[in-house]
Design an enzyme around this catalytic site. Structure first.
Site, PDB file in Angstrom:
ATOM      1  N   ASN A 181     -63.656  52.692 -17.298  1.00 35.03           N
ATOM      2  CA  ASN A 181     -63.925  54.226 -16.560  1.00 35.03           C
ATOM      3  C   ASN A 181     -62.756  54.970 -16.778  1.00 35.03           C
ATOM      4  OD1 ASN A 181     -66.693  52.947 -14.284  1.00 35.03           O
ATOM      5  ND2 ASN A 181     -66.559  53.805 -16.532  1.00 35.03           N
TER       6      ASN A 181
ATOM      7  N   ASP B  84     -75.730  52.492 -12.547  1.00 35.92           N
ATOM      8  CA  ASP B  84     -75.746  53.303 -13.583  1.00 35.92           C
ATOM      9  C   ASP B  84     -76.650  54.661 -13.652  1.00 35.92           C
ATOM     10  OD1 ASP B  84     -74.120  54.200 -15.885  1.00 35.92           O
ATOM     11  OD2 ASP B  84     -75.533  52.747 -17.302  1.00 35.92           O
TER      12      ASP B  84
HETATM   13  C1  IPE Z   1     -70.878  50.464 -15.793  1.00 38.30           C
HETATM   14  O1  IPE Z   1     -71.418  51.751 -16.083  1.00 38.30           O
HETATM   15  C2  IPE Z   1     -69.781  50.630 -14.749  1.00 38.30           C
HETATM   16  C3  IPE Z   1     -70.326  51.038 -13.642  1.00 38.30           C
HETATM   17  C4  IPE Z   1     -71.558  51.226 -13.376  1.00 38.30           C
HETATM   18  C5  IPE Z   1     -69.158  51.254 -12.419  1.00 38.30           C
HETATM   19  P1  IPE Z   1     -70.701  52.437 -17.525  1.00 38.30           P
HETATM   20  O2  IPE Z   1     -71.683  53.598 -17.551  1.00 38.30           O
HETATM   21  O3  IPE Z   1     -69.302  52.603 -17.240  1.00 38.30           O
HETATM   22  O4  IPE Z   1     -71.112  51.530 -18.749  1.00 38.30           O
HETATM   23  P2  IPE Z   1     -71.171  52.011 -20.520  1.00 38.30           P
HETATM   24  O5  IPE Z   1     -70.263  52.598 -20.786  1.00 38.30           O
HETATM   25  O6  IPE Z   1     -72.502  52.414 -20.425  1.00 38.30           O
HETATM   26  O7  IPE Z   1     -71.419  50.712 -20.902  1.00 38.30           O
HETATM   27  C1  IPE Z   2     -72.447  55.204 -13.058  1.00 41.01           C
HETATM   28  O1  IPE Z   2     -72.773  56.399 -13.500  1.00 41.01           O
HETATM   29  C2  IPE Z   2     -71.303  55.343 -12.123  1.00 41.01           C
HETATM   30  C3  IPE Z   2     -69.875  55.031 -12.745  1.00 41.01           C
HETATM   31  C4  IPE Z   2     -69.600  54.565 -13.967  1.00 41.01           C
HETATM   32  C5  IPE Z   2     -68.737  55.635 -11.971  1.00 41.01           C
HETATM   33  P1  IPE Z   2     -72.409  57.052 -14.957  1.00 41.01           P
HETATM   34  O2  IPE Z   2     -71.323  57.991 -14.812  1.00 41.01           O
HETATM   35  O3  IPE Z   2     -72.114  55.903 -16.103  1.00 41.01           O
HETATM   36  O4  IPE Z   2     -73.681  57.671 -15.434  1.00 41.01           O
HETATM   37  P2  IPE Z   2     -74.221  57.829 -16.903  1.00 41.01           P
HETATM   38  O5  IPE Z   2     -74.409  56.554 -17.601  1.00 41.01           O
HETATM   39  O6  IPE Z   2     -73.254  58.691 -17.688  1.00 41.01           O
HETATM   40  O7  IPE Z   2     -75.594  58.682 -16.605  1.00 41.01           O
HETATM   41 MG    MG Z   3     -73.224  55.085 -17.312  1.00 41.50          MG
END
Ligand code: IPE
Ligand code: IPE
Ligand code: MG
Length: 248
Positions: free
Chosen positions: A74, A26
């Site tokens: 997502n 993340d």
């Molecule tokens: C979890 O991260 C999913 C992945 C790393 C693929 P998210 O960024 O989607 O999770 P939330 O929305 O902060 O809970």
């Molecule tokens: C994790 O990074 C990757 C995916 C969920 C695909 P994020 O896209 O959630 O990055 P933040 O949490 O917005 O910084």
């Molecule tokens: Mg995230």
């Protein structure tokens, strides 16, 4: 691409090492925003971190690495980000197949493939096939994965087996249900790492992580290194896991 028929090296035996590490990768979006760049720039940087961590596994004694790349939630992101991520997955698989195969990595995917496009599904199947003889590191990539969705899909198949008489309902227990999960060939994760400072599991490996140790670290995923991975694996060795029992 054909599987590599040569004998494969073995994972190092490291006493106290986590055999299976799962990572919620993340923080890509915030990493990009901090640099004044679009979120996809962060996703590309994040994808480039994966190889170093996979390559670090054998020395840490880690046989299984599972990474969360795209959750069932997502899809709620903008069309631009979702399409960009899907295109990144296609490019990543195309670009990395040979290196993963030659490095002795066996790749598997978990998640519901039905909503993914046919081209991506084909690349995923081909990568699984090309690396199917490998066993140095077992890399599992979770795409369109959600723990609740996985349990629901598993329950659906289990119910079908009960309805068709293949499965006795009295035999449905903690041993039977996981056989229907996407992870049926994997051990449960010993250690789950989440980068970016969020202390939640966001629907990752709900059933499997019942007794996992957790590490929530502030590093954003594109800044995560093999060195930090090594520190977390070493710290795992010092943890006392009780699984509900009392030491006697
Ligand atoms: C979890 O991260 C999913 C992945 C790393 C693929 P998210 O960024 O989607 O999770 P939330 O929305 O902060 O809970
Ligand atoms: C994790 O990074 C990757 C995916 C969920 C695909 P994020 O896209 O959630 O990055 P933040 O949490 O917005 O910084
Ligand atoms: Mg995230």
């Amino acid at each position: 691409m054909k599987p590599d028929p040569r004998p494969q090296p073995q994972c190092k035996v490291v006493p106290g090492a986590p055999r299976h590490v799962a990572i919620i990768m993340d923080g890509n979006g915030r990493w990009a925003t901090q640099r004044g760049r679009p979120r996809l720039f962060g996703h590309h940087a994040g994808a480039r971190r994966v190889r170093e961590i996979v390559e670090a596994c054998p020395d840490q004694g880690v046989e299984y690495l599972t990474i969360f790349a795209f959750s069932t939630e997502n899809w709620k992101r903008t069309q631009v980000e979702v399409a960009g991520l899907m295109s990144l997955f296609r490019r990543y698989i195309t670009k990395e197949t040979r290196a993963l195969r030659d490095a002795g990595v066996r790749v598997r995917f978990i998640g519901d493939r039905e909503r993914l496009d046919a081209k991506l599904i084909k690349l995923m199947n081909d990568l699984e096939e090309a690396t199917s003889h490998n066993g140095l590191v077992n890399l599992t990539i979770a795409i369109n994965y959600g723990g609740r969705d996985e349990v629901a899909r598993a329950t659906h198949r289990l119910a079908q087996d009960v309805a068709s008489g293949k499965l006795d309902p009295d035999k449905v227990d903690e041993e039977t249900l996981p056989k229907y999960l996407d992870t049926y060939v994997l051990p449960d994760p010993d250690l789950v790492i989440r980068t970016s400072g969020e202390a939640r599991i966001s629907n990752f490996l709900l059933w499997q992580s019942a007794y996992s140790e957790y590490e929530f670290i502030d590093t954003l995923w594109p800044d995560f290194t093999a060195e930090e991975f090594g520190r977390l694996c070493a710290a795992f060795g010092g943890r006392e896991r009780r699984f509900g029992a009392v030491e006697t």
